[in-house]
Design a protein around this motif. Structure first.
Motif, mmCIF file in Angstrom:
data_model
loop_
_atom_site.group_PDB
_atom_site.id
_atom_site.type_symbol
_atom_site.label_atom_id
_atom_site.label_comp_id
_atom_site.label_asym_id
_atom_site.label_seq_id
_atom_site.Cartn_x
_atom_site.Cartn_y
_atom_site.Cartn_z
ATOM 1 N N SER A 112 -28.184 29.623 9.688
ATOM 2 C CA SER A 112 -29.566 30.388 9.814
ATOM 3 C C SER A 112 -29.654 31.652 8.874
ATOM 4 C CB SER A 112 -29.928 30.461 11.080
ATOM 5 O OG SER A 112 -29.495 31.944 11.402
ATOM 6 N N SER A 153 -29.895 34.381 6.726
ATOM 7 C CA SER A 153 -29.726 36.051 6.850
ATOM 8 C C SER A 153 -31.021 36.622 6.352
ATOM 9 C CB SER A 153 -28.687 36.707 6.319
ATOM 10 O OG SER A 153 -28.555 36.234 4.826
ATOM 11 N N LYS A 194 -35.390 39.132 11.863
ATOM 12 C CA LYS A 194 -34.267 38.968 13.113
ATOM 13 C C LYS A 194 -35.051 38.636 14.393
ATOM 14 C CE LYS A 194 -34.775 43.855 14.380
ATOM 15 N NZ LYS A 194 -34.881 45.011 13.784
ATOM 16 N N PRO A 201 -25.624 34.181 16.581
ATOM 17 C CA PRO A 201 -26.593 33.471 15.611
ATOM 18 C C PRO A 201 -25.913 32.102 15.103
ATOM 19 C CG PRO A 201 -25.648 35.712 14.774
ATOM 20 C CD PRO A 201 -24.975 35.465 15.724
ATOM 21 N N ASN A 206 -34.918 31.650 19.363
ATOM 22 C CA ASN A 206 -35.068 32.695 18.607
ATOM 23 C C ASN A 206 -35.707 34.276 19.585
ATOM 24 O OD1 ASN A 206 -37.791 32.616 18.646
ATOM 25 N ND2 ASN A 206 -37.907 31.791 16.843
ATOM 26 N N GLN A 227 -34.585 34.816 13.977
ATOM 27 C CA GLN A 227 -33.337 34.407 13.583
ATOM 28 C C GLN A 227 -32.848 33.547 14.825
ATOM 29 O OE1 GLN A 227 -30.111 36.906 12.826
ATOM 30 N NE2 GLN A 227 -29.203 35.753 11.140
#
Lengths: 501, 434
Positions: B391, B393, B397, B387, B345, B400
């Protein structure tokens, strides 16, 4: 025969720094009467002149063409209608409602037989990556449109995504790929320097541009964005000149004046945290109040009820600390804890890299009671505040929404945010983060206390009267709760402690 | 007369080149039919026989032409149809319905198109039909002669045949194959597809009605034949207005094909794919550089065209990234090396980047986190990172999970070509530990 390349000097003058691309395109398009390749795919970074070059070329050579921006076409009908209208005039287009590609091709053939192509027709599809999200047959259909309608037509796709991401599973007609490389630093400088201000010399503007590129080039190569930033900050650059404090030759002075300013612009305007208008306004009143305007990252706009703030802090603690450590941080008599192997192996990777963990409601409330100062009854108002935090998307509920008995939550805000609301107006408590110590401590922090002290204060247990000091440098907690008058402190912390008393 | 002929034969170089472009562009771009199919002679004969039986003797048939993209399936079918329609009795008799899986995306549209191509719109009028089969039967009934004893044969061609199998219940295919089995109306169904496993896509009841006749459009071409084909494709025909120019051009093409470097290029392309389309693209790129001032195809043009054809798009895009974005890519590469391509991430990447800044960076300065996030999002926008599916939503962010869509070697190559790449960034990329 008119040589295609005779247009080259004129076009190069219109489109600086794109000579090679213009030449390739001119050669590919060829004579207007001849066939061209059925589909050409042009890719390159944003603002590398893809659309501009293509459009200028088609316009200057007066070729029949239509430009469709796929962003604008929310339905297929709009797209088809636009193409037919522009290529064949408005007279008789009668697409049925909700047209399919089949209708489009049929109508195209019909119109085409009435008005056969004398020159190659061009359909330019800008932002072609959006075609992938429309119906699945659209992209392969447009790629072989020449074959489907049997007309001298070429479809040009423009996109900033590489062709590999377009190819459907079973393949399709392969277009001709053409790359528009990014502008080099020298080229950027050359293009940006063209919009120089008439009241100043071009040399001054060019030196301004090189300062601007010095700050922004390592982050942003988007010509459009750089151009906007250049226009926005130029008045500030000229300020010393207008006031008569500096001359145009005082390059160093001008640089000293503008550089911090540009750096600040990178943190605000470039990130779209403030609008250009706000930024200009702020520049004008800069002299009075320095550094007032910060963007969203300052979290100044968040107004939350008193207990909601505590709830959010508690949620943050619950999400980022392992549940095992709660005893240690929030309980007065936490018993003996071995110093070694305090954290299990899998807990060693910081949660700040992996993201927040879900926690049950009970744990949130337990931490909340130990964090909040006064005695709070678990009333409906507390619970409704939790659900409004979920609505505000500061917390997220994990699992199903209809789970009633033990709902689970996750904290959806960052450390900076929590820190900001903690220091906001809770004048007695401030959050302090110890570097990668994986825990968040509440510090008893009378206004004006020594900010660099390494002492942290953890409150032991809910509503306990005793504050337990923790020394960061020793990274340990005294085994016995110390009496208030005789704390166990390291040498560095002792003065601060005395000062506090 | 003779005077004009002499004049015709001496065009200016510009006019000649213009003519060359006209002829060859028609060949490469518009896929103008060659006089005879190359490498597919036996298939051509087979298909022609089959369709003739339908057209003349009123025998129903169904056949699939299977072959990779650009192998010449459509060309084969078109040249067979051309030849078939040359026969006078066939031309007056047969009806042609051409459907394409890309255009007729469901059976309703397909049926409309069939009606239109059979010119039966006014016959159908506003009639309402109970089922698809009823409608199709009505259409075919309408084609019968006055005494209803015989019917005109109908030839259905289904381009992108595999797409028709996705229609609901495969109604169209079922009905077409059903008619071709029963002796109602003489029909021939020709499907073209690039999927070898297309029979697996058919439902059982559809499959059992299909004749299982397949024609493989695979040409057993070897390299000398391929070179010969190149020469043939580039050569000018006899009827070129300026005989002398045509002769010179053809000689230069012959010389071109014997050139050593050209042979290497062609061998590379031959090993990648031997279909016509990719060859046409290569030749078209070379042809486009032929101008009056440069009126022959030289080996260098072909080399340049081949370079354009085989460029790595992603490497091109990496070339235009900013230093900050490049640094993030390197950080992701290191994460991939450490954790065996586990997803990552933003926070992990940022952490890796910060470690680099603290340890050994001299040229790259530290940036505010939002600025780095913006760079990260730009990478996502360019689809260089993606992405991970599933994973949620709802995660922030920053957390993610992402995957890097670049190869180790691609990153390193891009780094070599990057203009003015700082040395410490280069070293960071090559060092084994982040």
């Amino acid at each position: 025969m008119p040589d295609q390349l005779e247009h080259l000097p004129r076009l190069t003058h219109l489109l600086p720094c794109r000579e090679a691309q213009i030449k390739t395109l001119l050669l590919l398009l060829g004579e207007p009467e001849h066939y061209s390749y059925p589909s050409i795919f042009i890719y390159g970074h944003r603002a590398s002149g893809k659309s501009h070059v293509t459009l200028t070329l088609l316009k200057e050579l007066k070729m029949p063409h239509v430009v469709v921006n796929c962003v604008e076409c929310v339905s297929l009908g709009l797209l088809f209608e636009h193409v037919l209208l522009s290529l064949f005039g408005s007279s008789h287009t009668s697409l049925p409602r909700g047209p399919s590609l089949s209708d489009f091709v049929r109508l195209y053939r019909q119109l085409c037989s009435e008005d056969p192509a004398k020159q190659t027709r061009y359909i330019v599809l800008d932002h072609a990556e959006l075609l992938r999200d429309m119906s699945a047959n659209l992209l392969p259909g447009f790629l072989r449109l020449q074959e489907l309608v049997e007309d001298n037509v070429t479809v040009i796709f423009l996109s900033e995504i590489v062709w590999d991401k377009f190819r459907p599973n079973t393949g399709c007609f392969e277009p001709l790929l053409l790359h528009f490389p990014d502008y080099s630093k020298v080229e950027l400088q050359q293009i940006l320097a063209q919009d120089s201000c008439p009241s100043y010399s071009p040399e001054l503007y060019s030196s301004y541009i090189s300062i601007l590129l010095g700050v922004f080039y390592s982050v942003c190569r988007d010509l459009r964005e750089l151009r906007h930033l250049a226009a926005l900050n130029f008045p500030k650059f000229c300020e010393p000149l207008e006031k008569g404090e500096a001359k145009e030759s005082d390059a160093h002075k001008l640089w000293r004046n503008i550089e911090p300013h540009l750096k600040k612009a990178m943190q605000t305007v470039y990130l779209r945290e403030v609008s250009s208008v706000q930024w200009e306004e702020q520049q004008q009143k800069e002299e009075k109040e320095v550094g007032e305007l910060r963007g969203l990252s300052a979290y100044t706009h968040v107004e939350l009820p008193y207990y909601s703030k505590f709830l959010l802090i508690a949620a943050y603690l619950a999400s980022y600390n392992p549940a095992r450590t709660d005893r240690r941080f929030f309980l007065k008599n936490h018993g003996r804890i071995k110093k070694t192997n305090f954290l299990k192996k899998h807990e060693k990777t910081s949660n700040h890299l992996l993201g927040p963990k879900p926690f049950p409601l009970d744990r949130l409330l337990a931490i909340f009671y130990s964090v909040v100062d006064s005695r709070v009854a678990p009333t409906a108002s507390i619970f409704s505040q939790i659900s409004s935090l979920v609505t505000l998307q500061l917390l997220t509920q994990v699992g199903h929404d209809d789970q009633l008995d033990s709902p689970k939550y996750k904290c959806a805000v960052s450390l900076g945010f929590v820190r900001a609301i903690a220091s906001d107006d809770l004048h007695q408590h401030a959050l302090r983060w110890t570097a990668d110590h994986r825990t968040l401590h509440l510090r008893h922090h009378p206004v004006g206390s020594h900010p660099t002290s390494c002492c942290l204060w953890v409150r032991c247990g809910p509503r306990a009267a005793v504050w337990e000091p923790v020394c960061v440098q020793r990274r340990g907690i005294p085994r016995q709760p110390p009496a208030l008058d005789q704390p166990q402190l390291c040498v560095d912390c002792a003065p601060a402690w005395h000062w506090l008393r | 007369m003779s005077k004009r002929k002499v004049k015709d034969q001496q065009l200016t170089v510009g006019q000649c080149v213009c003519q060359v472009h006209r002829i060859l562009r028609e060949r490469f771009c518009f896929q103008k039919l060659p006089s005879a199919p190359v490498g597919l002679e036996s298939q051509h004969k087979h298909l022609l026989e089959l369709l003739k039986r339908t057209a003349i003797h009123g025998e129903s048939n169904s056949v699939l032409i299977v072959g990779p993209r650009g192998a010449g399936k459509t060309m084969l079918l078109k040249s067979v149809l051309n030849e078939l329609l040359d026969v006078k009795e066939v031309k007056s008799n047969i009806l042609l319905v051409q459907l394409n899986g890309l255009l007729q995306t469901d059976d309703r549209i397909a049926l409309k198109e069939i009606t239109r191509q059979l010119n039966l719109e006014n016959v159908v009028g506003d009639k309402v039909f109970g089922s698809f089969a009823e409608n199709l039967a009505f259409l075919l009934e309408a084609l019968k002669k006055g005494d209803r004893s015989s019917s005109r044969p109908v030839l259905f061609t289904l381009d992108e045949f595999d797409l028709f199998t996705h229609h609901k219940n495969q109604t169209l295919l079922y009905n077409l194959f059903d008619i071709s089995q029963s002796a109602q109306t003489p029909v021939a169904v020709v499907g073209l597809t690039c999927r070898v496993d297309v029979l697996e896509l058919l439902e059982k009841r559809v499959k059992s009605r299909f004749s299982h006749r397949q024609i493989q459009a695979l040409s057993p071409m070897d390299f000398p034949q391929y070179v010969e084909l190149v020469q043939q494709q580039l050569s000018l025909p006899q009827e070129f207005p300026d005989g002398r120019f045509a002769h010179e051009w053809n000689n230069s093409v012959k010389a071109l094909c014997e050139d050593k470097s050209v042979e290497d290029v062609l061998r590379k392309h031959f090993n990648l794919s031997k279909d016509f389309r990719s060859l046409h693209m290569l030749l078209f790129l070379a042809l486009s550089c032929v101008t009056p001032s440069n009126p022959t195809i030289k080996p260098s043009l072909l080399l340049e065209a081949s370079r354009l054809c085989t460029m790595d798009c992603k490497a091109n895009m990496l070339h235009g990234l900013s230093i900050l974005e490049l640094c993030l890519i390197i950080a992701m590469k290191h994460l991939n090396d450490h954790y065996q391509d586990e997803p990552f991430n933003f926070e992990m990447v940022y952490n890796e980047f910060k470690k680099f800044l603290q340890r050994k960076s001299h040229s790259v300065h530290s940036f505010e986190k939002p600025v780095v996030i913006k760079a990260f999002e730009h990478l996502q926008q360019l689809e260089l990172i993606r992405p991970v599916d599933g994973s949620a939503s709802r995660t922030q962010k920053e957390y993610q999970l992402m995957k890097l869509l670049l190869d180790h070697t691609q990153v390193m190559e891009a780094l070599q070509r990057y203009p003015q790449c700082p040395t410490d960034v280069k070293q960071w990329a090559t060092s084994a530990f982040g």
